[in-house]
Scaffold this motif. Structure first.
Motif, PDB file in Angstrom:
ATOM      1  N   SER A 249      34.918  25.742  24.444  1.00 42.44           N
ATOM      2  CA  SER A 249      35.372  24.407  24.853  1.00 42.44           C
ATOM      3  C   SER A 249      35.158  24.179  26.342  1.00 42.44           C
ATOM      4  CB  SER A 249      36.856  24.225  24.511  1.00 42.44           C
ATOM      5  OG  SER A 249      37.655  25.162  25.231  1.00 42.44           O
ATOM      6  N   ASP A 250      35.136  25.239  27.124  1.00 45.43           N
ATOM      7  CA  ASP A 250      34.922  25.153  28.570  1.00 45.43           C
ATOM      8  C   ASP A 250      34.474  26.532  29.024  1.00 45.43           C
ATOM      9  OD1 ASP A 250      34.777  24.182  31.120  1.00 45.43           O
ATOM     10  OD2 ASP A 250      36.918  23.812  31.375  1.00 45.43           O
ATOM     11  N   HIS A 251      34.318  26.715  30.324  1.00 46.69           N
ATOM     12  CA  HIS A 251      33.932  28.017  30.864  1.00 46.69           C
ATOM     13  C   HIS A 251      34.625  28.200  32.202  1.00 46.69           C
ATOM     14  CE1 HIS A 251      31.545  31.470  32.083  1.00 46.69           C
ATOM     15  NE2 HIS A 251      30.990  31.495  30.886  1.00 46.69           N
ATOM     16  N   PRO A 252      35.200  29.387  32.469  1.00 47.93           N
ATOM     17  CA  PRO A 252      35.913  29.589  33.741  1.00 47.93           C
ATOM     18  C   PRO A 252      35.027  29.449  34.970  1.00 47.93           C
ATOM     19  CG  PRO A 252      35.669  31.661  32.536  1.00 47.93           C
ATOM     20  CD  PRO A 252      35.278  30.575  31.601  1.00 47.93           C
ATOM     21  N   LEU A 253      33.704  29.496  34.791  1.00 49.24           N
ATOM     22  CA  LEU A 253      32.803  29.370  35.943  1.00 49.24           C
ATOM     23  C   LEU A 253      32.575  27.917  36.359  1.00 49.24           C
ATOM     24  CD1 LEU A 253      29.978  32.005  35.286  1.00 49.24           C
ATOM     25  CD2 LEU A 253      31.962  32.179  36.787  1.00 49.24           C
ATOM     26  N   ARG A 254      32.877  26.960  35.500  1.00 46.55           N
ATOM     27  CA  ARG A 254      32.545  25.572  35.813  1.00 46.55           C
ATOM     28  C   ARG A 254      33.263  25.092  37.073  1.00 46.55           C
ATOM     29  NH1 ARG A 254      29.388  23.895  31.806  1.00 46.55           N
ATOM     30  NH2 ARG A 254      29.806  24.641  29.690  1.00 46.55           N
ATOM     31  N   HIS A 332      37.858  43.648  36.388  1.00 42.94           N
ATOM     32  CA  HIS A 332      38.753  43.452  35.252  1.00 42.94           C
ATOM     33  C   HIS A 332      38.294  42.210  34.505  1.00 42.94           C
ATOM     34  CE1 HIS A 332      40.793  40.169  37.433  1.00 42.94           C
ATOM     35  NE2 HIS A 332      40.713  40.956  38.494  1.00 42.94           N
ATOM     36  N   PRO A 333      38.548  42.128  33.207  1.00 38.61           N
ATOM     37  CA  PRO A 333      38.088  40.965  32.430  1.00 38.61           C
ATOM     38  C   PRO A 333      38.530  39.642  33.040  1.00 38.61           C
ATOM     39  CG  PRO A 333      38.881  42.679  30.975  1.00 38.61           C
ATOM     40  CD  PRO A 333      39.216  43.129  32.367  1.00 38.61           C
ATOM     41  N   ASP A 334      37.595  38.673  33.025  1.00 39.04           N
ATOM     42  CA  ASP A 334      37.781  37.300  33.503  1.00 39.04           C
ATOM     43  C   ASP A 334      37.716  37.165  35.028  1.00 39.04           C
ATOM     44  OD1 ASP A 334      38.187  36.185  30.856  1.00 39.04           O
ATOM     45  OD2 ASP A 334      40.156  37.115  30.904  1.00 39.04           O
ATOM     46  N   ALA A 335      37.452  38.264  35.750  1.00 42.20           N
ATOM     47  CA  ALA A 335      37.238  38.159  37.198  1.00 42.20           C
ATOM     48  C   ALA A 335      35.845  37.581  37.459  1.00 42.20           C
ATOM     49  CB  ALA A 335      37.365  39.529  37.856  1.00 42.20           C
ATOM     50  N   VAL A 336      35.734  36.720  38.473  1.00 37.75           N
ATOM     51  CA  VAL A 336      34.446  36.132  38.846  1.00 37.75           C
ATOM     52  C   VAL A 336      33.888  36.940  40.014  1.00 37.75           C
ATOM     53  CG1 VAL A 336      33.242  34.070  39.619  1.00 37.75           C
ATOM     54  CG2 VAL A 336      35.205  33.858  38.083  1.00 37.75           C
ATOM     55  N   VAL A 337      32.712  37.531  39.828  1.00 43.57           N
ATOM     56  CA  VAL A 337      32.143  38.425  40.827  1.00 43.57           C
ATOM     57  C   VAL A 337      30.694  38.067  41.110  1.00 43.57           C
ATOM     58  CG1 VAL A 337      33.660  40.340  40.171  1.00 43.57           C
ATOM     59  CG2 VAL A 337      31.420  40.108  39.066  1.00 43.57           C
ATOM     60  N   VAL A 338      30.193  38.581  42.233  1.00 39.99           N
ATOM     61  CA  VAL A 338      28.775  38.492  42.591  1.00 39.99           C
ATOM     62  C   VAL A 338      28.257  39.921  42.675  1.00 39.99           C
ATOM     63  CG1 VAL A 338      27.104  37.843  44.376  1.00 39.99           C
ATOM     64  CG2 VAL A 338      29.015  36.307  43.818  1.00 39.99           C
ATOM     65  N   VAL A 339      27.165  40.190  41.980  1.00 42.23           N
ATOM     66  CA  VAL A 339      26.589  41.534  41.921  1.00 42.23           C
ATOM     67  C   VAL A 339      25.206  41.524  42.545  1.00 42.23           C
ATOM     68  CG1 VAL A 339      25.816  43.404  40.405  1.00 42.23           C
ATOM     69  CG2 VAL A 339      27.850  42.065  39.803  1.00 42.23           C
ATOM     70  N   ARG A 340      24.974  42.463  43.463  1.00 42.21           N
ATOM     71  CA  ARG A 340      23.641  42.666  44.019  1.00 42.21           C
ATOM     72  C   ARG A 340      23.143  44.014  43.533  1.00 42.21           C
ATOM     73  NH1 ARG A 340      20.020  40.904  47.591  1.00 42.21           N
ATOM     74  NH2 ARG A 340      18.798  42.393  48.815  1.00 42.21           N
TER      75      ARG A 340
END
Length: 481
Positions: A249-254, A332-340
């Motif tokens: 229905s939505d996305h936490p990244l939006r 941890h699940p649902d955390a928003v991260v940036v990976v290099r």
């Protein structure tokens, strides 16, 4: 070995060395090439598939989703593809959904999520819900659903899955339904026992007179959940991920999509063999974390395998011990991260065999993380992707100069711009000065293509090649192999 081709070639004046080389090429091709009949059959299937997708996109995508229902990664990609074609996949609904994926309102391009694909629900219960609805109409409440299906088949575990997946949203708020779930299940069981024994209800009517639907008093009791807390949007999304395998229905990244876009140089669906060995920077929400101590570890330090996803897809990330110890609190699940990290495709660490090259085309790419950041880490604020905007125009450049300049000024940034002027016989490249630097993004792309035409805008991203990992030194005193 080459008697036939050698003699046949000699009769036609072809040197023996050339004939042998040609035969070896033919023999090599026979190892993977298709016969004409096979190729023709595949070409026909490809044409039919393309025809259906182009002319019947709703029916085609619905069938495709059903064929991929067992693989959530492929299913997610197909749902994104459906959205890109103007279709919409609705969450499951006990009053609308079929057993499998089905077509909703064709005018709105709706595909309805199948009830059997809800975790813990199963095909048998889904078939019962759909059959009962078709025979006697939509369900009016949670108690009505329980009475008509039966608490033996529709047990608490299945009801909770239906509610948390959003399938019971037409019957009430998820938090309210969960708060009265036990009470409704008990009341439904009581009514069914009374019905089976022929007892009368409070006001003298038999249960059969309600025709399978609850009384007004039962309905009021069921909805008396004023003390229940409203479920937060993030919690609903977590339930969707748990019971549907994805955010639907939505996305936490939006909510952070614009910010995250400025801090990555690659979308997950862009990962592939063409990026093998290159350093990329991707962002997404952590879907799964598996931390462990490797069997061969001499230090006892943990490493981890992650699954992260953005709005385009999902991929695996390998976080080795040194990096894991630095970023463990973020994972941890649902955390928003940036990976290099380094892209690796089609290698499992074993010896390379002849089929590896072919298999790498279908094996998903993974990232070997060098660093992991929270999406709002201050260290990312100064990061800039190494990119150049390319704009291709026809010979009438002079008429485009003023509108293009205005578009560039509306999207100022530090990304250089190169104009490619196609005269019909040659292409001349004009690198603009730094004062015309732009901030590349969808808005600039729409502005440029609105002026020059579709396909005239392209962003080139330069990525460095990752250094090779140094082999782990054997422990002191270990036996030589």
């Amino acid at each position: 070995m080459f008697f036939g081709p050698r003699h046949g070639a000699a009769e036609r004046g072809v040197p023996e060395e050339t004939a042998v080389q040609l035969f070896e090429l033919i023999a090599f091709f026979a190892g993977y090439g298709f016969g004409a009949a096979h190729a023709h059959a595949y070409a026909l299937i490809a044409y039919q598939t393309a025809f259906l997708k182009a002319n019947y996109p709703l029916e085609f995508m619905c069938a495709l989703l059903n064929s991929r229902a067992g693989n959530f990664d492929k299913l997610k990609q197909s749902i994104l593809d459906a959205h890109a074609h103007g279709l919409v996949v609705r969450p499951p609904d006990v009053n609308r959904s079929g057993v499998a994926f089905s077509i909703g309102d064709p005018g709105q391009g709706e595909i309805l999520y199948g009830l059997q694909h809800i975790k813990n629900a199963g095909e048998r219960v889904a078939e019962m819900i759909v059959a009962e609805r078709r025979e006697r109409g939509p369900y009016t409440s949670l108690l009505d659903l329980c009475l008509r299906i039966g608490t033996r088949e529709l047990n608490r575990r299945i009801l909770e899955a239906l509610i948390k997946a959003g399938a019971c949203d037409p019957l009430g708020d998820r938090g309210a339904l969960l708060s009265v779930l036990d009470m409704v299940s008990d009341r439904a069981a009581q009514i069914r026992r009374e019905r089976e024994s022929g007892q009368t209800a409070l006001f003298g009517e038999t249960i059969e007179q309600f025709n399978g639907h609850e009384s007004a008093a039962d309905s009021a009791a069921e909805l008396d959940a004023s003390g229940s807390a409203t479920v937060a949007a993030d919690e609903k999304l977590r339930w969707e991920r748990e019971f549907l395998g994805m955010y639907l229905s939505d996305h936490p990244l939006r909510r952070v999509a614009a910010e995250l876009q400025q801090r990555v140089d690659t979308a997950i669906n862009e990962l592939g063999s063409h990026l093998d060995g290159l350093l990329v920077q991707v962002g997404g929400v952590v879907r799964d974390v598996r931390a462990f101590v490797p069997k061969r570890s001499t230090t006892g330090q943990r490493m981890a395998f992650l699954q992260i996803e953005d709005l385009t897809g999902a991929c695996e990330v390998v976080v080795f011990a040194r990096t894991f110890e630095e970023c463990a609190p973020l994972l941890h699940p649902d955390a928003v991260v940036v990976v290099r990290g380094k892209v690796e495709v089609g290698r499992s660490g074993g010896p390379v065999v002849p089929d590896d090259e072919d298999r790498s085309e279908t094996e998903p790419a993974k990232i070997l993380a060098e660093s992991v950041y929270a999406h709002d880490d201050a260290r990312l604020a100064a990061w800039r992707r190494d990119s150049t905007v390319h704009v291709r125009v026809g010979p009438g450049l002079s008429a485009m100069l003023a509108p293009l300049r205005h578009a560039f000024e509306q999207h100022r940034g530090d990304c250089p711009v190169v104009i490619h002027v196609d005269s019909g016989t040659s292409i001349e490249e004009i690198a603009l000065s730094s004062e015309f630097g732009v901030d590349p993004g969808p808005a600039l792309e729409r502005a440029v293509e609105g002026l020059v035409g579709e396909g005239s805008y392209r962003v080139e991203i330069r990525r460095a090649r990752a250094p090779e990992r140094t082999p782990r030194k054997p422990a002191v005193g270990s036996a030589a192999s």
